[in-house]
Every structure is written in structure tokens, then in C-alpha cells.
Scaffold this active site. Sequence first.
Site, PDB file in Angstrom:
ATOM      1  N   THR A  41     -15.642  -5.646 -22.488  1.00  0.00           N
ATOM      2  CA  THR A  41     -16.399  -5.980 -23.692  1.00  0.00           C
ATOM      3  C   THR A  41     -15.499  -5.812 -24.913  1.00  0.00           C
ATOM      4  OG1 THR A  41     -18.340  -5.171 -22.520  1.00  0.00           O
ATOM      5  CG2 THR A  41     -18.575  -5.528 -24.886  1.00  0.00           C
ATOM      6  N   TYR A  88     -21.502  -0.769 -24.943  1.00  0.00           N
ATOM      7  CA  TYR A  88     -21.002  -1.760 -25.909  1.00  0.00           C
ATOM      8  C   TYR A  88     -21.598  -3.149 -25.633  1.00  0.00           C
ATOM      9  CZ  TYR A  88     -17.058   1.036 -27.801  1.00  0.00           C
ATOM     10  OH  TYR A  88     -16.268   1.958 -28.439  1.00  0.00           O
ATOM     11  N   GLY A  89     -21.995  -3.352 -24.389  1.00  0.00           N
ATOM     12  CA  GLY A  89     -22.362  -4.698 -23.942  1.00  0.00           C
ATOM     13  C   GLY A  89     -23.543  -5.319 -24.641  1.00  0.00           C
ATOM     14  N   CYS A 144     -16.461  -6.181 -15.639  1.00  0.00           N
ATOM     15  CA  CYS A 144     -16.874  -4.973 -16.365  1.00  0.00           C
ATOM     16  C   CYS A 144     -16.366  -3.788 -15.561  1.00  0.00           C
ATOM     17  CB  CYS A 144     -18.393  -4.916 -16.493  1.00  0.00           C
ATOM     18  SG  CYS A 144     -18.988  -3.347 -17.158  1.00  0.00           S
ATOM     19  N   THR A 145     -15.758  -2.843 -16.249  1.00  0.00           N
ATOM     20  CA  THR A 145     -15.129  -1.730 -15.533  1.00  0.00           C
ATOM     21  C   THR A 145     -16.131  -0.839 -14.805  1.00  0.00           C
ATOM     22  OG1 THR A 145     -15.208  -0.518 -17.601  1.00  0.00           O
ATOM     23  CG2 THR A 145     -13.120  -1.551 -17.012  1.00  0.00           C
ATOM     24  N   HIS A 146     -17.394  -0.927 -15.178  1.00  0.00           N
ATOM     25  CA  HIS A 146     -18.390  -0.116 -14.471  1.00  0.00           C
ATOM     26  C   HIS A 146     -18.708  -0.682 -13.081  1.00  0.00           C
ATOM     27  CE1 HIS A 146     -19.041   1.531 -18.463  1.00  0.00           C
ATOM     28  NE2 HIS A 146     -19.877   2.430 -17.990  1.00  0.00           N
ATOM     29  N   ASP A 190     -12.139   3.116 -22.780  1.00  0.00           N
ATOM     30  CA  ASP A 190     -13.350   2.433 -22.302  1.00  0.00           C
ATOM     31  C   ASP A 190     -14.524   2.896 -23.147  1.00  0.00           C
ATOM     32  OD1 ASP A 190     -14.572   0.637 -20.197  1.00  0.00           O
ATOM     33  OD2 ASP A 190     -15.832   2.395 -19.940  1.00  0.00           O
ATOM     34  N   SER A 191     -15.593   2.105 -23.136  1.00  0.00           N
ATOM     35  CA  SER A 191     -16.785   2.502 -23.878  1.00  0.00           C
ATOM     36  C   SER A 191     -17.413   3.757 -23.278  1.00  0.00           C
ATOM     37  CB  SER A 191     -17.806   1.362 -23.848  1.00  0.00           C
ATOM     38  OG  SER A 191     -18.134   1.073 -22.503  1.00  0.00           O
ATOM     39  N   CYS A 221     -11.780  -2.026 -20.938  1.00  0.00           N
ATOM     40  CA  CYS A 221     -13.181  -2.338 -21.183  1.00  0.00           C
ATOM     41  C   CYS A 221     -13.210  -3.821 -21.500  1.00  0.00           C
ATOM     42  CB  CYS A 221     -13.694  -1.519 -22.373  1.00  0.00           C
ATOM     43  SG  CYS A 221     -15.360  -1.953 -22.911  1.00  0.00           S
TER      44      CYS A 221
HETATM   45  N1  DGL Z   1     -17.295  -0.975 -19.261  1.00  0.00           N
HETATM   46  C1  DGL Z   1     -17.270  -1.938 -20.274  1.00  0.00           C
HETATM   47  C2  DGL Z   1     -16.794  -3.290 -19.808  1.00  0.00           C
HETATM   48  O1  DGL Z   1     -15.892  -3.350 -19.048  1.00  0.00           O
HETATM   49  C3  DGL Z   1     -18.484  -2.101 -21.113  1.00  0.00           C
HETATM   50  C4  DGL Z   1     -19.716  -1.502 -20.684  1.00  0.00           C
HETATM   51  C5  DGL Z   1     -20.601  -1.294 -21.866  1.00  0.00           C
HETATM   52  O2  DGL Z   1     -20.314  -0.365 -22.611  1.00  0.00           O
HETATM   53  O3  DGL Z   1     -21.551  -2.074 -22.020  1.00  0.00           O
HETATM   54  O4  DGL Z   1     -17.272  -4.315 -20.192  1.00  0.00           O
END
Ligand code: DGL
Length: 269
Positions: free
Chosen positions: A72, A39-40, A194-196, A7-8, A70
Site C-alpha cells: 500500500t 493503511y489499505g 499485500c505483506t500480510h 510496514d504499516s 508494504c
Molecule cells: N501490509 C500492507 C500491504 O502490503 C498494508 C496493509 C494495511 O495496512 O492495510 O499492503
Amino acid sequence: MAVGIFDSGLGGLSVLNCVQRRLPEVEFIYFGDNANAPYGVRDADDVHALTVSAVNRLWEAGCDLVILACNTASAAALRRMQEGGLPPGKRVLGVFVPLIEALTERQWGDNSPPREVAVQHVALFATPATVASRAFQRELAFRAIGVDVEAQACGGVVDAIEEGDMILAEALVRGHVDALKRKMPAPQAAVLGCTHYPLVEQVFQDALGPGVQVFSQGEIVAASLADYLGRHPDMKGAGAAGFLTTGDPRRVSDRATQFLRRPIAFSGA
Ligand code: DGL
């Protein structure tokens, strides 16, 4: 023996948690590219280059299979990596396909032609880069017809979560749900792309209301990985379980411990 989870940053821990619960006998090496998150807001070439470098590190650590946990990275890099060719015996899988299979009520890995499905109005919440890529709509079109997708780029949420500012993250989520509802007043399903976002899943559910089914990836990816490893038991790789980060290991370990509510110790990647 270990499967790589990339993941990022910290968001992929929401996926790790679910896959570890589902597959307690499998070891995992988690790689968080915290130094380069988020990363987004990066362009596709940039996300691709960072993802390739992280996945190479996981090959070096002994993994044969890496899950891009992730969205993204899955959106910007997965297809390109697969088409560009991977080292012999190595596989990379993303998180969109299992999510879409669950949304369209398909069996894992069912590649039959697209068909009409029960759900017709879907809200997608994701990072600006994932929304811009239209990868979700593209993968969905391979499997379903007649589904209307309204996407909301959730600027700021990942940064707030990475910074540990959950009050800001929650306020931003409510604002993004309001913005989505102005474009699609009655979604039947909402995808947390998004995993967050599972870290604030309840805020999404409360803001969307009880009638909206919220799809979050952890359990879905875990079920699909269990099915995949059942069919490919040789993909569990070598190497020891652990946590790698490109960021400051101490700071990242503290945040990770706070998120997972168990001690997590990262080492430098
Ligand atoms: N957690 C990542 C996702 O699922 C990207 C979050 C990021 O780094 O912007 O998209």
C-alpha cells in the site's frame, strides 16, 4: 549497520523473515506503524504522509536504505518520494518491481522495453488502496505486454490478521478468492500483493487450486535485495538492529512473537 524494513504493521514481518534467512550477515531495523494500520483503507495523501514520517525515523536510526515492505505504501508513496527527492546517499525501494520482475521472468533491475511473457491471466489480491492506485498494472505495463490483470480488493483481511483473528481472516480469503474467480475463472498466476497475505498463503493456494502459481513477496524481495546489496555494498547503513513500533510495544511484541514463532521485542518508535 542496518537496512530499514517498513510496514504499516505486522505484515512486513513475512518479508523480514525471508530477508534475514537470505542475508544472515545483514542487520535490519523493522518499523511497524501499528498505531496507524491498516493503511489499505486510507487515501493516497494520508499513506504518503505516514510513510514519509516512518522513513524519516529510519533515516534517524542510521539506515541509508529502506525497503517499503508494504504494498500500500509502495503503491501510494514510493514514486512520489523518489520524484520529490531523497536526502543525499539515501535510497527507498518498494516491493512491486521485484515481484513483477519475477512474474515476467526478468533479471533483477532489467529495465529493457516491455515484451510478451509466458503468463497472460493474473489475479492480484491486495488492499483496497493498492487496487485503487493501479500501481501494479502501471509497473507491469513497463515490463510486459498482453497480460490481463484482474484485481480483488481484499477488505477486512489485514484487520483480522492484525487482531490475531485467523479464523475470520481465512474465511474472508476464501470469499475474496470466490469473488475473483467469478471475474476471472482460470487465472494462471496469483499475486499476493499485500505483506500480510503470506500469513494465510496456504488458504489462498487451497482456494485457488493446485494449477495456479501463487507469487508471494518474501523470497522474491529477499533475492532482489541480495542482488542489490551485492551491487551496492555501501548501502548497509549504520545503526543497530531492532524493532520499532508506533503502537503498544508489548501488544505488538506478543503478536509478532506469535507470527514469527520466535521472541520479538519491539520498542516505541
Ligand atoms: N501490509 C500492507 C500491504 O502490503 C498494508 C496493509 C494495511 O495496512 O492495510 O499492503
